[in-house]
Design an enzyme around this catalytic site. Structure first.
Site, short mmCIF file in Angstrom:
data_model
loop_
_atom_site.label_atom_id
_atom_site.label_comp_id
_atom_site.label_asym_id
_atom_site.label_seq_id
_atom_site.Cartn_x
_atom_site.Cartn_y
_atom_site.Cartn_z
CD GLU A 180 -2.84 0.96 2.52
OE1 GLU A 180 -3.82 1.72 2.60
OE2 GLU A 180 -2.61 0.06 3.37
CG ASN A 233 -9.80 -1.32 2.47
OD1 ASN A 233 -9.34 -2.44 2.60
ND2 ASN A 233 -9.50 -0.33 3.30
CD GLU A 234 -9.61 -1.73 7.15
OE1 GLU A 234 -9.52 -0.54 7.57
OE2 GLU A 234 -8.78 -2.60 7.44
CE1 TYR A 278 -2.90 -5.10 9.91
CE2 TYR A 278 -5.18 -4.41 9.70
CZ TYR A 278 -3.91 -4.55 9.16
OH TYR A 278 -3.67 -4.14 7.88
CD GLU A 301 -5.87 -4.25 5.23
OE1 GLU A 301 -5.56 -3.78 6.37
OE2 GLU A 301 -6.40 -3.56 4.33
CD GLN A 304 0.57 -2.10 4.17
OE1 GLN A 304 1.42 -1.48 3.55
NE2 GLN A 304 -0.59 -1.53 4.50
#
Length: 506
Positions: A24, A170-171, A250, A317, A365
């Site tokens: 990203e 996204n999100e 996460y 992610e 990432q």
């Protein structure tokens, strides 16, 4: 601890795309980490940082997701194609840098071609438009000589790129629009319905894969309600094209201000290790909710209709996120120790173990940001212990995951095994999650097997990490083995270590 590994207890095929990566425009993930430009004094290959490119070539990631992430919902693809590119300002997660857009669609897709990776592009659903999405897809994929196909050819790529995977938003529950399932479903129906098919036969299925934004995996109540509401709304009337559902999770480490990526005590070590394991329960929860929602869809009313009965669960992610990353400059940069390597191994294990439920996943990432495989500092490039884990696990791609029950739940050793496509190769992962104590394990098989090799990643101290001054302090190494043929093999594992053992069924 004793573990029984039976090659006949099979779960399913491990899709190589479970080993995906995510890049990203955040901090120095792309600009500086992957892309330096052809005029840079840093050694490069057509603008790509050569050391980073070489490391990725060796790894051969099966899937790469781009341009975000949150950045996707401010990204206009035309800013990054052709000779004259826009300069904008990147506020993504406190990056706060001018964005010259030197790395754009063609640079990303050529990278994927060089690495043999499937590209996953996220479209801009927040500040973009359906027309913008359609034109981007046409630019990437149209074979016929349209204006956009000719523009792609003029920019150096006459053949279509064949991008199959497209994320629609996204999100969306946060920075992607702070939407509700209802508002997102309304938008998703429009965007998905507008996707070009890139077929010339009405009855040939489109190769395009539409991926919906799933829930925030870190919100226990919200993620359940989001998925329940999303699939209830999906079941109403006719269904738009939907192939995947993108969950994000996460492993937050933000409760102790004294805990940093390289400074932690045993309680902090255990907290992070246990935190990564939560994802397995979330996957099983979400899989159940998705299938309950799909069961609400009515039966078709006509012979030309088909019923939607499956949507892939995807983890777009995942990775460790330590508190100090919020204040790091460049943005979200954090070091990687054996604590991160152990949780990376355990996460890959649980993804592979649930390969009958999860088809794709992306580490967040790849470079210089959060759970990185690669760190750069000026002209120097460093491979983190996470890179070694992914390299050690390459043999699982395309193999069959095995159901390996843990005999001793009090043991800090975690086990995963797969059977190779040849039907004779067994790859066994052994992760000792104890910070300071070595562990003994006895692997038992129903048939004779030969131990062919053993590779172990460990550190002299669990706080150690690789730096520009000492880039190989923590590296995987081969362990001498005797090649014995037996139904039982005893192994001693160093503290805080990840090991892979390769056996052949005799």
């Amino acid at each position: 601890m004793s573990v029984f590994i039976d090659p006949n207890r099979r779960i399913g095929r491990i899709d190589p795309k479970l080993h995906g990566q995510f890049i990203e425009f955040l901090g120095e993930c792309i600009d500086g980490g992957l892309w330096v430009g052809e005029d840079s004094p840093i050694e490069n290959e057509h603008g790509y940082r050569k050391a980073t490119l070489d490391a990725l070539r060796a790894l051969r990631p099966p899937l790469i997701r781009w341009p975000g992430g949150c950045y996707a919902d401010t990204y206009h693809w035309r800013d990054g194609v052709g000779p004259d590119r826009a300069t904008t300002f990147n506020e993504n997660f406190a990056t706060y840098e001018l964005d010259p857009h030197d790395f754009g669609t063609d640079e990303f897709l050529r990278l994927c071609e060089m690495l043999g990776a499937e590209p996953w592009i996220n479209v801009n659903m927040l500040s973009g438009s359906i027309a913008e999405m359609k034109e981007w897809m046409e630019y990437c994929n149209r074979e016929q000589g349209t204006d956009l196909a000719r523009e792609r050819a003029a920019n150096g790529h006459p053949a279509p790129y064949g991008v199959r995977y497209w994320g629609l938003g996204n999100e969306v529950w946060a920075g992607g629009g702070t939407m509700t399932p209802q508002t997102y479903m309304d938008e998703y129906r429009r965007y998905a319905s507008a996707m070009p098919s890139f077929t010339t036969d009405l009855f040939t299925p489109t190769p395009m894969v539409a991926i919906a934004s799933g829930p925030d995996g870190n919100k226990p109540r919200e993620r359940v309600k989001w998925t329940e509401d999303f699939f209830r709304l999906l079941a109403e009337y006719r269904q738009p094209k939907i192939d995947g559902y993108d969950l994000h999770f996460y492993n937050w480490n933000i409760d102790d201000d004294r805990d940093t990526p390289t400074e932690f005590d045993e309680a902090g070590w255990n907290r992070v290790v246990e935190g990564c394991l939560e994802l397995e329960d979330i996957l099983r929860e979400q899989w159940t909710l998705m299938n309950e929602g799909l069961a609400l869809i009515n039966e078709p009313e006509g012979p030309l209709d088909s019923k939607l009965d499956h949507v892939d669960l995807i983890v777009g992610e995942w990775g460790n996120w330590h508190k100090t990353a919020f204040l790091a400059r460049p943005a979200l940069r954090q070091q990687v120790t054996m604590r991160d390597a152990v949780t990376t191994a355990l996460t890959l294990d649980l993804l592979q173990r649930n390969c009958d439920k999860v088809t794709m996943a992306c580490n967040a990432q790849t470079i210089n940001v959060l759970n990185s495989l690669i760190l750069t500092e000026g002209e120097r490039t460093v491979l983190t212990p996470n890179y070694d884990v992914f390299m050690m696990y390459r043999g699982h791609r395309g193999a069959t995951a095995l159901d390996v029950p843990r005999r001793d739940t009090e043991s800090p050793v975690y086990v995963f095994a797969s059977l190779g496509e040849d039907g004779r190769t067994l790859l066994v992962d052994l992760t000792n999650a104890a910070m300071y104590d070595a562990a003994d394990i006895d692997l038992k098989f129903p048939v004779d097997v030969r131990l062919e090799s053993m590779t172990t990643l460990a550190a002299g101290d669990p706080h150690e990490c690789n730096t520009a001054d000492d880039p190989d302090l923590v590296r995987a190494a081969g362990i001498p083995v005797g090649g014995d043929v037996a139904q039982s093999h005893a192994v001693t594992l160093p503290a805080a270590s990840v090991s892979t053992l390769r056996f052949t069924v005799v």
